[in-house]
Design a protein around this motif. Sequence first.
Motif, PDB file in Angstrom:
ATOM      1  N   ILE A 152     -12.067  -3.322  -1.983  1.00 25.07           N
ATOM      2  CA  ILE A 152     -10.844  -3.317  -2.781  1.00 25.07           C
ATOM      3  C   ILE A 152     -11.203  -3.080  -4.249  1.00 25.07           C
ATOM      4  N   GLN A 183      -8.535  -0.690   0.036  1.00 28.91           N
ATOM      5  CA  GLN A 183      -7.269  -0.874  -0.668  1.00 28.91           C
ATOM      6  C   GLN A 183      -7.483  -0.690  -2.162  1.00 28.91           C
ATOM      7  N   VAL A 185      -5.641  -1.377  -5.843  1.00 27.19           N
ATOM      8  CA  VAL A 185      -4.558  -2.081  -6.546  1.00 27.19           C
ATOM      9  C   VAL A 185      -4.147  -1.215  -7.734  1.00 27.19           C
ATOM     10  N   THR A 199      -2.152  -9.938  -6.804  1.00 22.73           N
ATOM     11  CA  THR A 199      -2.017  -8.845  -5.834  1.00 22.73           C
ATOM     12  C   THR A 199      -3.305  -8.678  -5.043  1.00 22.73           C
ATOM     13  N   SER A 203      -3.984  -9.501  -1.009  1.00 20.22           N
ATOM     14  CA  SER A 203      -4.514  -8.481  -0.096  1.00 20.22           C
ATOM     15  C   SER A 203      -5.745  -8.990   0.652  1.00 20.22           C
ATOM     16  N   GLU A 206      -4.677 -11.690   3.232  1.00 16.14           N
ATOM     17  CA  GLU A 206      -4.023 -11.100   4.412  1.00 16.14           C
ATOM     18  C   GLU A 206      -5.045 -10.420   5.314  1.00 16.14           C
ATOM     19  N   TYR A 207      -5.998  -9.716   4.713  1.00 13.87           N
ATOM     20  CA  TYR A 207      -7.018  -9.019   5.491  1.00 13.87           C
ATOM     21  C   TYR A 207      -7.895 -10.020   6.256  1.00 13.87           C
TER      22      TYR A 207
END
Length: 217
Positions: A152, A183, A185, A199, A203, A206-207
Amino acid sequence: MPEVIFPGPEGRLEGRYHPQRDRDAPIAIVLHPHPQFGGTMNNRVVYNLHYAFYKLGFTVLRFNFRGVGRSQGEYDQGVGELSDAASALDYLQSMNANAKHCWVAGFSFGAWIGMQLLMRRPEITGFVSVSPPANMYDFSFLAPCPSSGLVINGSGDRVAPPQDTVNLVNKLHEQKGITITHQTVEGAGHFFEDPHMDTMITSVSEYVGRRLTETTR
């Protein structure tokens, strides 16, 4: 959260250890950014990652690499820091022998160290790499990458340009049997200054939460 001192290759290492009551809880270590540019285990990204894993039910350890804070030794170009990370994982595992999952998370320089640790420790089942500095360090050792994980970064990262991260992810995508989730941002810089921290952490949470419900690596 107890302060801990545990043995490292060059003397004592200082950490923060956050155990769960559940003896079978998964375990995670969190690795901080570059020691020579102010990186410590209390960096905001590292701190927030630590608590994200704890809230997901992990027993978590973050620590200072050699020469940072109360950790003994001195900066060693990443070679010694990788040994420090291995010692931290040994320490965490020694206290949590029943853990079924083992994760490593790292930010910036810590992401580079974390990915190297991943190659050496087959028991690591997942990883999170935040703002990996693919422009500064060689990640070609990830051949093949042994575990699925999350990369990320911020679209406005001026320290580790997003295109270099994309190139790294594309190389990892070519490998079979694992899934690299990437991902970006939007608008975030290297350090995920507000309002982008929430944010990014959402993420990550959740992952990792999703991966814990899956049985595959």
